[in-house]
Scaffold this active site. Structure first.
Site, PDB file in Angstrom:
ATOM      1  CG  ASP A   1      -1.903  -1.166   1.190  1.00 35.99           C
ATOM      2  OD1 ASP A   1      -2.262  -1.622   0.092  1.00 35.99           O
ATOM      3  OD2 ASP A   1      -2.269  -1.632   2.282  1.00 35.99           O
TER       4      ASP A   1
ATOM      5  CE  LYS B   1       2.520  -2.427  -4.310  1.00 40.91           C
ATOM      6  NZ  LYS B   1       2.125  -2.062  -2.928  1.00 40.91           N
TER       7      LYS B   1
ATOM      8  CG  ASN C   1      -2.731 -10.785  -2.536  1.00 38.09           C
ATOM      9  OD1 ASN C   1      -2.670 -10.562  -3.736  1.00 38.09           O
ATOM     10  ND2 ASN C   1      -1.743 -11.338  -1.862  1.00 38.09           N
ATOM     11  CB  ALA C   2      -2.598  -6.443  -5.327  1.00 39.58           C
ATOM     12  N   GLY C   3      -4.465  -4.254  -3.936  1.00 38.74           N
ATOM     13  CA  GLY C   3      -5.444  -3.216  -4.244  1.00 38.74           C
ATOM     14  C   GLY C   3      -4.652  -1.982  -4.614  1.00 38.74           C
ATOM     15  CG  HIS C   4      -1.808  -2.072  -7.083  1.00 37.97           C
ATOM     16  ND1 HIS C   4      -0.953  -2.680  -7.958  1.00 37.97           N
ATOM     17  CD2 HIS C   4      -1.526  -2.585  -5.855  1.00 37.97           C
ATOM     18  CE1 HIS C   4      -0.185  -3.521  -7.279  1.00 37.97           C
ATOM     19  NE2 HIS C   4      -0.516  -3.489  -6.008  1.00 37.97           N
TER      20      HIS C   4
ATOM     21  CB  THR D   1      -6.554 -10.285   1.420  1.00 37.84           C
ATOM     22  OG1 THR D   1      -5.994 -11.329   0.606  1.00 37.84           O
ATOM     23  CG2 THR D   1      -5.490  -9.240   1.705  1.00 37.84           C
TER      24      THR D   1
ATOM     25  CD  GLN E   1       0.723  -8.872  -2.505  1.00 38.85           C
ATOM     26  OE1 GLN E   1       1.375  -9.533  -3.293  1.00 38.85           O
ATOM     27  NE2 GLN E   1      -0.538  -8.565  -2.756  1.00 38.85           N
TER      28      GLN E   1
ATOM     29  CB  VAL F   1      -8.446  -5.582  -0.924  1.00 40.87           C
ATOM     30  CG1 VAL F   1      -9.142  -6.918  -1.138  1.00 40.87           C
ATOM     31  CG2 VAL F   1      -7.572  -5.258  -2.124  1.00 40.87           C
TER      32      VAL F   1
ATOM     33  N   GLY G   1     -10.974  -2.980   3.417  1.00 41.94           N
ATOM     34  CA  GLY G   1     -11.520  -1.877   4.217  1.00 41.94           C
ATOM     35  C   GLY G   1     -10.988  -1.848   5.645  1.00 41.94           C
TER      36      GLY G   1
ATOM     37  CG  ASP H   1      -0.278  14.613   0.474  1.00 44.29           C
ATOM     38  OD1 ASP H   1       0.465  13.756  -0.043  1.00 44.29           O
ATOM     39  OD2 ASP H   1      -1.504  14.424   0.651  1.00 44.29           O
TER      40      ASP H   1
ATOM     41  N   GLY I   1       0.034  13.773  -3.888  1.00 40.35           N
ATOM     42  CA  GLY I   1      -1.421  13.629  -3.974  1.00 40.35           C
ATOM     43  C   GLY I   1      -1.733  12.388  -4.794  1.00 40.35           C
TER      44      GLY I   1
HETATM   45  P1  GDP Z   1      -0.725   0.386  -3.558  1.00 42.94           P
HETATM   46  O1  GDP Z   1      -1.379  -0.892  -3.112  1.00 42.94           O
HETATM   47  O2  GDP Z   1       0.729   0.410  -3.268  1.00 42.94           O
HETATM   48  O3  GDP Z   1      -1.024   0.730  -4.987  1.00 42.94           O
HETATM   49  O4  GDP Z   1      -1.374   1.534  -2.650  1.00 42.94           O
HETATM   50  P2  GDP Z   1      -2.946   1.698  -2.297  1.00 42.94           P
HETATM   51  O5  GDP Z   1      -3.668   2.149  -3.502  1.00 42.94           O
HETATM   52  O6  GDP Z   1      -3.446   0.497  -1.593  1.00 42.94           O
HETATM   53  O7  GDP Z   1      -2.873   2.838  -1.180  1.00 42.94           O
HETATM   54  C1  GDP Z   1      -2.341   4.107  -1.462  1.00 42.94           C
HETATM   55  C2  GDP Z   1      -3.443   5.168  -1.227  1.00 42.94           C
HETATM   56  O8  GDP Z   1      -2.839   6.443  -1.150  1.00 42.94           O
HETATM   57  C3  GDP Z   1      -4.440   5.257  -2.355  1.00 42.94           C
HETATM   58  O9  GDP Z   1      -5.681   5.627  -1.824  1.00 42.94           O
HETATM   59  C4  GDP Z   1      -3.887   6.367  -3.245  1.00 42.94           C
HETATM   60  O10 GDP Z   1      -4.880   7.048  -3.996  1.00 42.94           O
HETATM   61  C5  GDP Z   1      -3.300   7.288  -2.200  1.00 42.94           C
HETATM   62  N1  GDP Z   1      -2.122   8.055  -2.606  1.00 42.94           N
HETATM   63  C6  GDP Z   1      -1.059   7.653  -3.356  1.00 42.94           C
HETATM   64  N2  GDP Z   1      -0.099   8.611  -3.393  1.00 42.94           N
HETATM   65  C7  GDP Z   1      -0.579   9.644  -2.648  1.00 42.94           C
HETATM   66  C8  GDP Z   1      -0.043  10.907  -2.262  1.00 42.94           C
HETATM   67  O11 GDP Z   1       1.082  11.265  -2.598  1.00 42.94           O
HETATM   68  N3  GDP Z   1      -0.825  11.699  -1.449  1.00 42.94           N
HETATM   69  C9  GDP Z   1      -2.054  11.320  -1.035  1.00 42.94           C
HETATM   70  N4  GDP Z   1      -2.733  12.157  -0.248  1.00 42.94           N
HETATM   71  N5  GDP Z   1      -2.599  10.134  -1.369  1.00 42.94           N
HETATM   72  C10 GDP Z   1      -1.856   9.297  -2.147  1.00 42.94           C
HETATM   73  P1  IMO Z   2      -0.899  -4.153  -2.272  1.00 47.65           P
HETATM   74  O1  IMO Z   2      -0.422  -4.717  -3.576  1.00 47.65           O
HETATM   75  C1  IMO Z   2      -1.028  -4.560   2.091  1.00 47.65           C
HETATM   76  C2  IMO Z   2      -1.122  -8.652   3.688  1.00 47.65           C
HETATM   77  C3  IMO Z   2      -2.369  -9.116   4.407  1.00 47.65           C
HETATM   78  C4  IMO Z   2      -1.773 -10.093   5.389  1.00 47.65           C
HETATM   79  C5  IMO Z   2      -0.641 -10.741   4.596  1.00 47.65           C
HETATM   80  C6  IMO Z   2      -0.995 -12.077   3.965  1.00 47.65           C
HETATM   81  O2  IMO Z   2      -2.177  -3.419  -2.347  1.00 47.65           O
HETATM   82  O3  IMO Z   2       0.203  -3.401  -1.598  1.00 47.65           O
HETATM   83  P2  IMO Z   2      -2.534 -12.767   1.869  1.00 47.65           P
HETATM   84  O4  IMO Z   2      -3.990 -12.553   1.614  1.00 47.65           O
HETATM   85  O5  IMO Z   2      -1.630 -12.161   0.845  1.00 47.65           O
HETATM   86  O6  IMO Z   2      -2.178 -14.200   2.144  1.00 47.65           O
HETATM   87  O7  IMO Z   2      -2.241 -11.981   3.272  1.00 47.65           O
HETATM   88  O8  IMO Z   2      -0.296  -9.812   3.577  1.00 47.65           O
HETATM   89  N1  IMO Z   2      -1.324  -8.125   2.317  1.00 47.65           N
HETATM   90  C7  IMO Z   2      -1.244  -6.833   1.982  1.00 47.65           C
HETATM   91  N2  IMO Z   2      -1.072  -5.737   2.743  1.00 47.65           N
HETATM   92  N3  IMO Z   2      -1.126  -4.434   0.747  1.00 47.65           N
HETATM   93  C8  IMO Z   2      -1.279  -5.519  -0.042  1.00 47.65           C
HETATM   94  O9  IMO Z   2      -1.247  -5.467  -1.398  1.00 47.65           O
HETATM   95  C9  IMO Z   2      -1.398  -6.795   0.577  1.00 47.65           C
HETATM   96  N4  IMO Z   2      -1.583  -8.054   0.118  1.00 47.65           N
HETATM   97  C10 IMO Z   2      -1.523  -8.855   1.189  1.00 47.65           C
HETATM   98  O10 IMO Z   2      -3.030  -8.044   5.037  1.00 47.65           O
HETATM   99  O11 IMO Z   2      -1.178  -9.392   6.466  1.00 47.65           O
HETATM  100 MG    MG Z   3      -2.899  -1.564  -1.877  1.00 49.95          MG
END
Ligand code: GDP
Ligand code: IMO
Ligand code: MG
Length: 438
Positions: free
Chosen positions: A14, A17, A39-42, A130, A225, A301, A303, A334, A416
């Site tokens: 998270d 990426k 399991n990823a949420g980008h 997840t 991850q 993913v 919540g 920020d 942002g």
């Molecule tokens: P990922 O799994 O690595 O792609 O990251 P996630 O999407 O799960 O979580 C990152 C969260 O931060 C998302 O809600 C993005 O929209 C938000 N985000 C990413 N970069 C920035 C930033 O520079 N500033 C702010 N305020 N939000 C950001």
């Molecule tokens: P992105 O790509 C944050 C965590 C889970 C748990 C552990 C194992 O959005 O960064 P799993 O379901 O993979 O067997 O769970 O890994 N986890 C993540 N935490 N971001 C993720 O993906 C994750 N994918 C798995 O919360 O601790």
């Molecule tokens: Mg994520």
């Protein structure tokens, strides 16, 4: 040098990426996912519209770019089909811009049941997964009883293999008093009917990527991850079941190490973690709550509230080594705008001794005492800023400090969620190598 790069999470996932891949994708022709699954949420925000991508590489949102799902990914066909539908409904044309490795392993309905049982059995020691069936699918891959995308080309043997696997799972489930799948034939038939719809996307990904690279195309390998969740290098056993660190890009796509130009690591300006496991710089109470609320730190993913804490330099140095990072991208700067002071964890100590290596044992990592250096905040909005010179001096000093601590130059800063809320660091070697905008 090859114009290809791996983008990897430096922390526990998270890191932002999705946003960074979207910002970089303009400079690449193909974006390839190499491990993990749904399991990823980008999260990617394009022109104010939010997309959460779980399986499809974030590059799909850029017209003309090809998105590839490598053999290292475990694929839930239903989840993939739903995701295609969601983004097509939002006006993104997918068509032949998506390719899925015919060697990728499938997630079957029994994998989710198996995971529920395993987590319940762990009780208080649960990993906090997840619940997407990721671990059990990788278990079956290692045990050589997995089903792959290419199995969908052979209906009869697919049914046979699937029924054999199901019979074995049912035996175990019955032995431990778990949930038994009552009608295996029906489950297999239902799965087959939807899963075969992914076949038009099936490709020999290694062959495709290497041919495209021979033709001079640039590939960005998108990690899911993060390094500290990597099965080998992460905080085992509180990890995911795949090779999330940069090395996974080669095994997860069939592109040799010599073809990888460089590795860029994405890190938040602070740290978060979802699920269980040690987290040395975690902050509890109001301070942690403020970071969570300002950063909107809730899982994309599941919540679930993310645990929050300060930047962890020993972990960043470890990640820099394991991935051989050429550059760092720092996101969510920020979120720190309102703080008077910002602690940064600079060293781990145990029983009064400084630890010079990131510990292998989760027990040791859980017991370390962190030594902090406290930097002054900047108390000014950096939200949406696009040039380094516009940053308040204390924000620049903060970035300089974490870069020195990690031992890696900062190439980009995110201010942002939007594509353009991005600062490219002009002096960065990585930025000039990839001809990124300055
Ligand atoms: P990922 O799994 O690595 O792609 O990251 P996630 O999407 O799960 O979580 C990152 C969260 O931060 C998302 O809600 C993005 O929209 C938000 N985000 C990413 N970069 C920035 C930033 O520079 N500033 C702010 N305020 N939000 C950001
Ligand atoms: P992105 O790509 C944050 C965590 C889970 C748990 C552990 C194992 O959005 O960064 P799993 O379901 O993979 O067997 O769970 O890994 N986890 C993540 N935490 N971001 C993720 O993906 C994750 N994918 C798995 O919360 O601790
Ligand atoms: Mg994520």
């Amino acid at each position: 040098m090859e114009k290809s790069a791996v983008l990897v999470g430096v922390q526990w996932g998270d890191e932002g990426k999705g946003k960074v891949v979207d910002a970089l994708a303009e400079q690449f022709d193909i974006v390839a996912r190499y491990q993990g699954g749904a399991n990823a949420g980008h999260t990617v925000v394009v022109d104010g519209r939010k997309f959460i991508l779980q399986l499809i590489p974030s590059g799909i949102l850029r017209p003309g770019k090809v998105a590839v799902i490598g053999n290292g990914v475990v694929l839930d066909p239903e989840a993939l089909l739903d995701e295609i539908k969601t983004i097509e409904n939002a006006g993104v044309e997918v068509g032949d811009r998506l390719r899925v490795s015919n060697r990728s392993h499938l997630i079957l309905p029994y994998h989710r049941l198996q995971e529920q049982a395993a987590e319940a059995a762990r009780g208080a020691g649960k990993i906090g997964t997840t619940a997407k069936g990721i671990g059990p699918s990788y278990e079956d891959k290692s045990a050589r009883r997995g089903l792959r995308c290419s199995d969908l080309e052979h209906p009869e043997s697919f049914r046979r293999k699937c029924l054999e696997a199901l019979a074995e799972k049912n035996l175990y489930a019955a032995a431990i008093g778990g949930e038994v799948i009552a009608d295996p034939e029906l489950v297999v038939e239902k799965f087959w009917c939807s899963a075969r719809r992914i076949l038009p996307y099936a490709t020999d990904v290694s062959s495709y990527l290497n041919q495209e690279m021979d033709r001079g195309k640039a590939v960005l390998f998108e990690g899911a991850q993060g390094t500290l969740l990597d099965l080998d290098h992460g905080t085992y056993p509180y990890v995911t079941s795949s090779s999330a660190a940069a090395g996974g890009a080669c095994t997860g796509t069939g592109v040799g190490p010599g073809r990888i130009g460089s590795v860029v690591g994405v890190s938040k300006a602070y740290t978060t973690r979802v699920g269980s496991g040690p987290f040395p710089t975690e902050v509890h109470g109001d301070e942690g709550g403020q970071l969570r609320e300002r950063g909107n730190e809730y899982g994309a993913v599941t919540g679930r509230p993310r645990r929050c804490g300060w930047f962890d330099a020993p972990a960043a140095r470890y990640s820099a080594r394991v991935n051989h990072l050429a550059a760092l991208v720092i996101t969510k700067l920020d979120i720190l705008d309102e703080l008077d002071e910002i602690p940064v964890g600079v060293e781990y100590e145990i029983e009064g001794r400084t630890l010079h290596e990131f510990p292998a044992s989760a027990e040791t990592l859980g017991a370390v005492k962190v030594r902090y250096e406290v930097l002054p905040g900047w108390r000014r909005s950096t939200f949406g800023l696009r040039s380094h010179s516009e940053l308040p001096p204390n924000a620049r000093a903060y970035l300089h400090f974490i870069s020195e601590q990690a031992g890696v130059e900062v190439a980009m800063v995110s201010t942002g969620p939007g594509r353009d809320q991005t600062i490219w660091i002009e002096s960065s070697r990585w930025v000039s190598q990839f001809a990124l905008p300055k």
